[in-house]
Design a protein around this motif. Sequence first.
Motif, PDB file in Angstrom:
ATOM      1  N   ALA A  88      -6.550  29.340   2.677  1.00 19.33           N
ATOM      2  CA  ALA A  88      -7.005  30.189   3.792  1.00 19.33           C
ATOM      3  C   ALA A  88      -7.125  29.356   5.067  1.00 19.33           C
ATOM      4  O   ALA A  88      -6.675  29.780   6.144  1.00 19.33           O
ATOM      5  CB  ALA A  88      -8.338  30.841   3.444  1.00 19.33           C
ATOM      6  N   TRP A  89      -7.716  28.165   4.956  1.00 18.04           N
ATOM      7  CA  TRP A  89      -7.845  27.272   6.123  1.00 18.04           C
ATOM      8  C   TRP A  89      -6.458  26.905   6.663  1.00 18.04           C
ATOM      9  O   TRP A  89      -6.247  26.878   7.877  1.00 18.04           O
ATOM     10  CB  TRP A  89      -8.634  26.023   5.749  1.00 18.04           C
ATOM     11  N   LEU A 139      -5.480  27.894  10.421  1.00 19.02           N
ATOM     12  CA  LEU A 139      -5.185  26.856  11.403  1.00 19.02           C
ATOM     13  C   LEU A 139      -3.734  26.906  11.864  1.00 19.02           C
ATOM     14  O   LEU A 139      -3.457  26.680  13.040  1.00 19.02           O
ATOM     15  CB  LEU A 139      -5.532  25.472  10.851  1.00 19.02           C
ATOM     16  N   GLU A 140      -2.818  27.219  10.954  1.00 20.34           N
ATOM     17  CA  GLU A 140      -1.417  27.371  11.365  1.00 20.34           C
ATOM     18  C   GLU A 140      -1.296  28.448  12.435  1.00 20.34           C
ATOM     19  O   GLU A 140      -0.563  28.288  13.402  1.00 20.34           O
ATOM     20  CB  GLU A 140      -0.547  27.760  10.161  1.00 20.34           C
ATOM     21  N   PRO A 149       3.455  10.763   3.523  1.00 21.57           N
ATOM     22  CA  PRO A 149       3.989  10.045   2.355  1.00 21.57           C
ATOM     23  C   PRO A 149       5.479  10.280   2.098  1.00 21.57           C
ATOM     24  O   PRO A 149       6.155   9.427   1.538  1.00 21.57           O
ATOM     25  CB  PRO A 149       3.155  10.591   1.193  1.00 21.57           C
ATOM     26  N   ASP A 150       5.999  11.426   2.540  1.00 17.01           N
ATOM     27  CA  ASP A 150       7.431  11.694   2.336  1.00 17.01           C
ATOM     28  C   ASP A 150       8.309  11.045   3.399  1.00 17.01           C
ATOM     29  O   ASP A 150       9.520  11.194   3.401  1.00 17.01           O
ATOM     30  CB  ASP A 150       7.701  13.197   2.270  1.00 17.01           C
ATOM     31  N   GLY A 151       7.683  10.306   4.343  1.00 16.85           N
ATOM     32  CA  GLY A 151       8.423   9.598   5.377  1.00 16.85           C
ATOM     33  C   GLY A 151       8.573  10.347   6.683  1.00 16.85           C
ATOM     34  O   GLY A 151       9.059   9.792   7.668  1.00 16.85           O
ATOM     35  N   ASN A 152       8.174  11.610   6.721  1.00 21.20           N
ATOM     36  CA  ASN A 152       8.254  12.395   7.958  1.00 21.20           C
ATOM     37  C   ASN A 152       7.065  12.086   8.863  1.00 21.20           C
ATOM     38  O   ASN A 152       6.011  11.644   8.399  1.00 21.20           O
ATOM     39  CB  ASN A 152       8.262  13.899   7.639  1.00 21.20           C
ATOM     40  N   VAL A 153       7.253  12.354  10.138  1.00 21.30           N
ATOM     41  CA  VAL A 153       6.169  12.176  11.104  1.00 21.30           C
ATOM     42  C   VAL A 153       5.151  13.297  10.892  1.00 21.30           C
ATOM     43  O   VAL A 153       5.512  14.459  10.706  1.00 21.30           O
ATOM     44  CB  VAL A 153       6.724  12.216  12.549  1.00 21.30           C
ATOM     45  N   ALA A 154       3.882  12.929  10.910  1.00 23.02           N
ATOM     46  CA  ALA A 154       2.818  13.924  10.744  1.00 23.02           C
ATOM     47  C   ALA A 154       2.810  14.867  11.939  1.00 23.02           C
ATOM     48  O   ALA A 154       2.948  14.435  13.084  1.00 23.02           O
ATOM     49  CB  ALA A 154       1.466  13.234  10.615  1.00 23.02           C
ATOM     50  N   PRO A 155       2.663  16.155  11.688  1.00 22.82           N
ATOM     51  CA  PRO A 155       2.622  17.105  12.802  1.00 22.82           C
ATOM     52  C   PRO A 155       1.354  16.928  13.637  1.00 22.82           C
ATOM     53  O   PRO A 155       0.361  16.352  13.176  1.00 22.82           O
ATOM     54  CB  PRO A 155       2.635  18.477  12.127  1.00 22.82           C
ATOM     55  N   ILE A 179       0.497  24.974  14.118  1.00 23.58           N
ATOM     56  CA  ILE A 179       0.971  23.716  13.523  1.00 23.58           C
ATOM     57  C   ILE A 179       2.380  23.933  12.997  1.00 23.58           C
ATOM     58  O   ILE A 179       2.637  24.876  12.261  1.00 23.58           O
ATOM     59  CB  ILE A 179       0.043  23.247  12.393  1.00 23.58           C
ATOM     60  N   GLN A 180       3.282  23.054  13.401  1.00 24.64           N
ATOM     61  CA  GLN A 180       4.662  23.127  12.936  1.00 24.64           C
ATOM     62  C   GLN A 180       5.059  21.780  12.369  1.00 24.64           C
ATOM     63  O   GLN A 180       4.499  20.751  12.735  1.00 24.64           O
ATOM     64  CB  GLN A 180       5.590  23.515  14.081  1.00 24.64           C
ATOM     65  N   GLY A 181       6.020  21.790  11.479  1.00 28.43           N
ATOM     66  CA  GLY A 181       6.533  20.542  10.928  1.00 28.43           C
ATOM     67  C   GLY A 181       5.886  20.132   9.620  1.00 28.43           C
ATOM     68  O   GLY A 181       6.057  18.998   9.177  1.00 28.43           O
TER      69      GLY A 181
END
Length: 132
Positions: A27-28, A32-33, A99-105, A38-40
Amino acid sequence: MKKDIKYSKVLKAAFMGGLIAAGLNVAWLYILEFAVNIQGLPKGFTVAVVISSILPLLVGALVYGFLIKSFLKGQMLFYILSVAFAVFSLFPSFQEILPDGNVAPANFALLTVPMHLIAAVVGVYFIVKKSD
């Protein structure tokens, strides 16, 4: 005083707490999305939220059972370990790379820190109070 505790009862309480924490955390996530757009987020993030809300509580239930059976102050040790684990679990929320190597949104910490705290509080409550 050491308690005689059934692991099945503690695990059941932890699972119930995990389901509630997972529901609150999902739900949070959606609130928040929607609120801050929040994208990405990685694909399958909702599944990761659910698993991360339940699995640590099941492990915590086993730790709780062990501490209660083994130590006179087992419940106090569990509280201390729970707080320490909750605090240390917050650090990855502030990393720039996931952790998957992507930049944090953007706003990733705003999303994940409350999730960690929700799981910790709900988990400790259910493990301690609902397993007696």
